[in-house]
Design a protein around this motif. Structure first.
Motif, mmCIF file in Angstrom:
data_model
loop_
_atom_site.group_PDB
_atom_site.id
_atom_site.type_symbol
_atom_site.label_atom_id
_atom_site.label_comp_id
_atom_site.label_asym_id
_atom_site.label_seq_id
_atom_site.Cartn_x
_atom_site.Cartn_y
_atom_site.Cartn_z
ATOM 1 N N LEU A 113 0.808 -1.219 0.000
ATOM 2 C CA LEU A 113 0.000 0.000 0.000
ATOM 3 C C LEU A 113 0.844 1.274 0.000
ATOM 4 C CD1 LEU A 113 -2.614 -1.039 2.730
ATOM 5 C CD2 LEU A 113 -2.831 -1.264 0.243
ATOM 6 N N VAL A 114 2.148 1.150 0.283
ATOM 7 C CA VAL A 114 2.955 2.349 0.538
ATOM 8 C C VAL A 114 4.232 2.385 -0.297
ATOM 9 C CG1 VAL A 114 2.070 2.746 2.865
ATOM 10 C CG2 VAL A 114 4.000 1.196 2.545
ATOM 11 N N GLU A 115 4.175 1.841 -1.499
ATOM 12 C CA GLU A 115 5.317 1.873 -2.426
ATOM 13 C C GLU A 115 6.571 1.270 -1.790
ATOM 14 O OE1 GLU A 115 7.790 5.040 -5.210
ATOM 15 O OE2 GLU A 115 6.031 5.725 -4.099
ATOM 16 N N PRO A 116 6.645 -0.049 -1.735
ATOM 17 C CA PRO A 116 7.808 -0.689 -1.117
ATOM 18 C C PRO A 116 9.101 -0.397 -1.874
ATOM 19 C CG PRO A 116 6.461 -2.304 -2.274
ATOM 20 C CD PRO A 116 5.691 -1.023 -2.270
ATOM 21 N N ARG A 117 10.189 -0.288 -1.130
ATOM 22 C CA ARG A 117 11.505 -0.163 -1.749
ATOM 23 C C ARG A 117 12.023 -1.568 -2.038
ATOM 24 N NH1 ARG A 117 15.927 -1.178 1.202
ATOM 25 N NH2 ARG A 117 17.201 0.337 0.125
ATOM 26 N N LEU A 118 13.114 -1.668 -2.804
ATOM 27 C CA LEU A 118 13.690 -2.966 -3.130
ATOM 28 C C LEU A 118 14.939 -3.210 -2.306
ATOM 29 C CD1 LEU A 118 13.326 -2.925 -7.022
ATOM 30 C CD2 LEU A 118 11.717 -3.781 -5.305
ATOM 31 N N LEU A 119 15.146 -4.462 -1.947
ATOM 32 C CA LEU A 119 16.373 -4.835 -1.249
ATOM 33 C C LEU A 119 17.570 -4.567 -2.150
ATOM 34 C CD1 LEU A 119 15.192 -8.198 0.349
ATOM 35 C CD2 LEU A 119 15.864 -6.150 1.620
ATOM 36 N N SER A 120 18.713 -4.263 -1.520
ATOM 37 C CA SER A 120 19.899 -3.926 -2.302
ATOM 38 C C SER A 120 20.438 -5.131 -3.057
ATOM 39 C CB SER A 120 20.983 -3.346 -1.389
ATOM 40 O OG SER A 120 21.305 -4.241 -0.350
ATOM 41 N N GLU A 121 20.175 -6.334 -2.542
ATOM 42 C CA GLU A 121 20.609 -7.542 -3.237
ATOM 43 C C GLU A 121 19.374 -8.321 -3.669
ATOM 44 O OE1 GLU A 121 23.656 -9.931 -1.446
ATOM 45 O OE2 GLU A 121 24.472 -8.235 -0.336
ATOM 46 N N GLY A 122 19.311 -8.660 -4.949
ATOM 47 C CA GLY A 122 18.226 -9.493 -5.436
ATOM 48 C C GLY A 122 17.038 -8.746 -5.989
ATOM 49 N N GLY A 123 16.832 -7.503 -5.559
ATOM 50 C CA GLY A 123 15.763 -6.699 -6.119
ATOM 51 C C GLY A 123 14.366 -7.059 -5.653
ATOM 52 N N ALA A 124 14.239 -7.916 -4.625
ATOM 53 C CA ALA A 124 12.924 -8.259 -4.098
ATOM 54 C C ALA A 124 12.410 -7.111 -3.230
ATOM 55 C CB ALA A 124 13.016 -9.540 -3.264
ATOM 56 N N PRO A 125 11.087 -6.988 -3.071
ATOM 57 C CA PRO A 125 10.557 -5.946 -2.188
ATOM 58 C C PRO A 125 11.090 -6.105 -0.765
ATOM 59 C CG PRO A 125 8.807 -6.863 -3.547
ATOM 60 C CD PRO A 125 10.015 -7.728 -3.760
ATOM 61 N N ASP A 126 11.490 -4.998 -0.186
ATOM 62 C CA ASP A 126 12.022 -4.993 1.177
ATOM 63 C C ASP A 126 10.849 -5.092 2.154
ATOM 64 O OD1 ASP A 126 13.174 -4.419 3.642
ATOM 65 O OD2 ASP A 126 14.436 -2.810 2.870
ATOM 66 N N PRO A 127 10.807 -6.120 3.010
ATOM 67 C CA PRO A 127 9.667 -6.282 3.907
ATOM 68 C C PRO A 127 9.723 -5.422 5.163
ATOM 69 C CG PRO A 127 11.198 -8.088 4.245
ATOM 70 C CD PRO A 127 11.749 -7.263 3.101
ATOM 71 N N HIS A 128 10.795 -4.689 5.398
ATOM 72 C CA HIS A 128 10.997 -3.988 6.676
ATOM 73 C C HIS A 128 10.357 -2.602 6.691
ATOM 74 C CE1 HIS A 128 14.339 -6.886 6.105
ATOM 75 N NE2 HIS A 128 14.094 -7.162 7.375
ATOM 76 N N VAL A 129 9.133 -2.518 6.153
ATOM 77 C CA VAL A 129 8.475 -1.224 5.941
ATOM 78 C C VAL A 129 8.190 -0.492 7.247
ATOM 79 C CG1 VAL A 129 6.167 -2.242 5.880
ATOM 80 C CG2 VAL A 129 6.597 -0.098 4.684
ATOM 81 N N TRP A 130 8.049 -1.203 8.350
ATOM 82 C CA TRP A 130 7.735 -0.539 9.623
ATOM 83 C C TRP A 130 8.868 0.360 10.104
ATOM 84 C CZ3 TRP A 130 9.007 -5.658 9.122
ATOM 85 C CH2 TRP A 130 10.133 -6.100 9.807
ATOM 86 N N LEU A 131 10.073 0.234 9.513
ATOM 87 C CA LEU A 131 11.182 1.100 9.909
ATOM 88 C C LEU A 131 11.142 2.449 9.190
ATOM 89 C CD1 LEU A 131 14.084 -1.463 10.351
ATOM 90 C CD2 LEU A 131 12.662 -0.374 12.088
ATOM 91 N N ASP A 132 10.096 2.676 8.409
ATOM 92 C CA ASP A 132 9.819 4.007 7.865
ATOM 93 C C ASP A 132 8.481 4.471 8.431
ATOM 94 O OD1 ASP A 132 9.244 6.319 6.537
ATOM 95 O OD2 ASP A 132 9.488 5.496 4.520
ATOM 96 N N PRO A 133 8.493 5.217 9.529
ATOM 97 C CA PRO A 133 7.224 5.607 10.150
ATOM 98 C C PRO A 133 6.384 6.551 9.293
ATOM 99 C CG PRO A 133 9.083 6.668 11.255
ATOM 100 C CD PRO A 133 9.653 5.654 10.319
ATOM 101 N N VAL A 134 6.982 7.226 8.321
ATOM 102 C CA VAL A 134 6.183 8.070 7.423
ATOM 103 C C VAL A 134 5.324 7.190 6.522
ATOM 104 C CG1 VAL A 134 6.246 9.757 5.556
ATOM 105 C CG2 VAL A 134 7.807 9.991 7.501
ATOM 106 N N ARG A 135 5.901 6.137 5.982
ATOM 107 C CA ARG A 135 5.105 5.198 5.190
ATOM 108 C C ARG A 135 4.002 4.569 6.052
ATOM 109 N NH1 ARG A 135 9.879 4.393 1.950
ATOM 110 N NH2 ARG A 135 9.406 3.899 -0.231
ATOM 111 N N MET A 136 4.344 4.235 7.294
ATOM 112 C CA MET A 136 3.341 3.642 8.172
ATOM 113 C C MET A 136 2.215 4.643 8.463
ATOM 114 S SD MET A 136 4.271 0.600 8.350
ATOM 115 C CE MET A 136 3.084 0.020 9.544
ATOM 116 N N ALA A 137 2.569 5.919 8.583
ATOM 117 C CA ALA A 137 1.541 6.938 8.788
ATOM 118 C C ALA A 137 0.607 7.023 7.580
ATOM 119 C CB ALA A 137 2.183 8.297 9.066
ATOM 120 N N GLU A 138 1.144 6.758 6.393
ATOM 121 C CA GLU A 138 0.303 6.718 5.198
ATOM 122 C C GLU A 138 -0.632 5.507 5.215
ATOM 123 O OE1 GLU A 138 3.063 6.607 1.985
ATOM 124 O OE2 GLU A 138 3.816 8.632 2.327
ATOM 125 N N ALA A 139 -0.146 4.402 5.792
ATOM 126 C CA ALA A 139 -0.931 3.163 5.795
ATOM 127 C C ALA A 139 -2.025 3.160 6.852
ATOM 128 C CB ALA A 139 0.002 1.971 6.027
#
Length: 201
Positions: free
Chosen positions: A17-43
């Protein structure tokens, strides 16, 4: 989660829901979204609407209250992290989990002890040698490791660097047991900022 879906329970995947970033290795979506509280505020408002649609009375209003609390916490974190000078805003972490935090608060992750997005991977000797070189070159004073992770490799690397680097442990993957650390998400965010600021100053 699959079992819950099979039982007809709605599962909301916040990262999508909040435009996930990609992991630096492998290019998969980074699951650690809770470490960006601004994105969490959007969610949070989205979650409030979903809860209200599911019959939780007042969820939208409470979500808005919590969104404001989150944004106030972001302001607190920026104040705390302002103590870290620009030349010290380089992170070495135990694994690749601080990308959202770094992007949001003006840090750069220059290396990870355990490569990839998993804590189960095994770094090669060459990887650790290169990481030690980067730490020395950038004069990084601390390796950031999450509480409960395998930290023995980070501690061994710090030992190999002759005590010039410390390993600081943070609660970033969950809340602490009662009386042993941050008991709420907002407390965890403030404590995380304070621990990193102290480790890098």
């Amino acid at each position: 989660l699959a079992a819950a879906r099979d039982d007809g329970v709605e599962v909301v995947e916040v990262g999508d829901l909040v435009e996930p970033r990609l992991l630096s290795e492998g290019g998969a979506p980074d699951p650690h979204v809770w470490l960006d509280p601004v994105r969490m505020a959007e969610a949070v408002p989205i979650l409030g609407r979903r809860l209200e649609e599911a019959g939780v009375e007042g969820a939208v209003g409470r979500a808005e209250d919590y969104r404001r609390m989150l944004l106030a916490t972001v302001a607190d974190m920026r104040t705390i992290l302002a103590a870290v000078p620009p030349e010290r805003r380089r992170l070495v972490t135990n694994h690749d989990s601080f990308g959202y935090f770094a992007d949001r608060f003006g840090f750069e992750v220059i290396g990870v002890v355990i490569p990839g997005g998993s804590t189960l991977a095994e770094p090669s000797a060459a990887h650790l040698d290169e990481l030690a070189r980067l730490i020395q070159l950038n004069e990084v004073p601390a390796i950031v490791a999450e509480s409960g992770e395998r930290v023995v490799l980070a501690e061994s690397l710090a030992d190999d660097l002759g005590g010039e680097v410390e390993v600081v442990t943070v609660h970033a993957a969950g809340l602490a047991p009662e009386g042993e650390g941050p008991a709420t998400y907002l407390d965890m965010l403030r404590t995380l900022a304070a621990t990193i600021a102290e480790g890098l100053r």
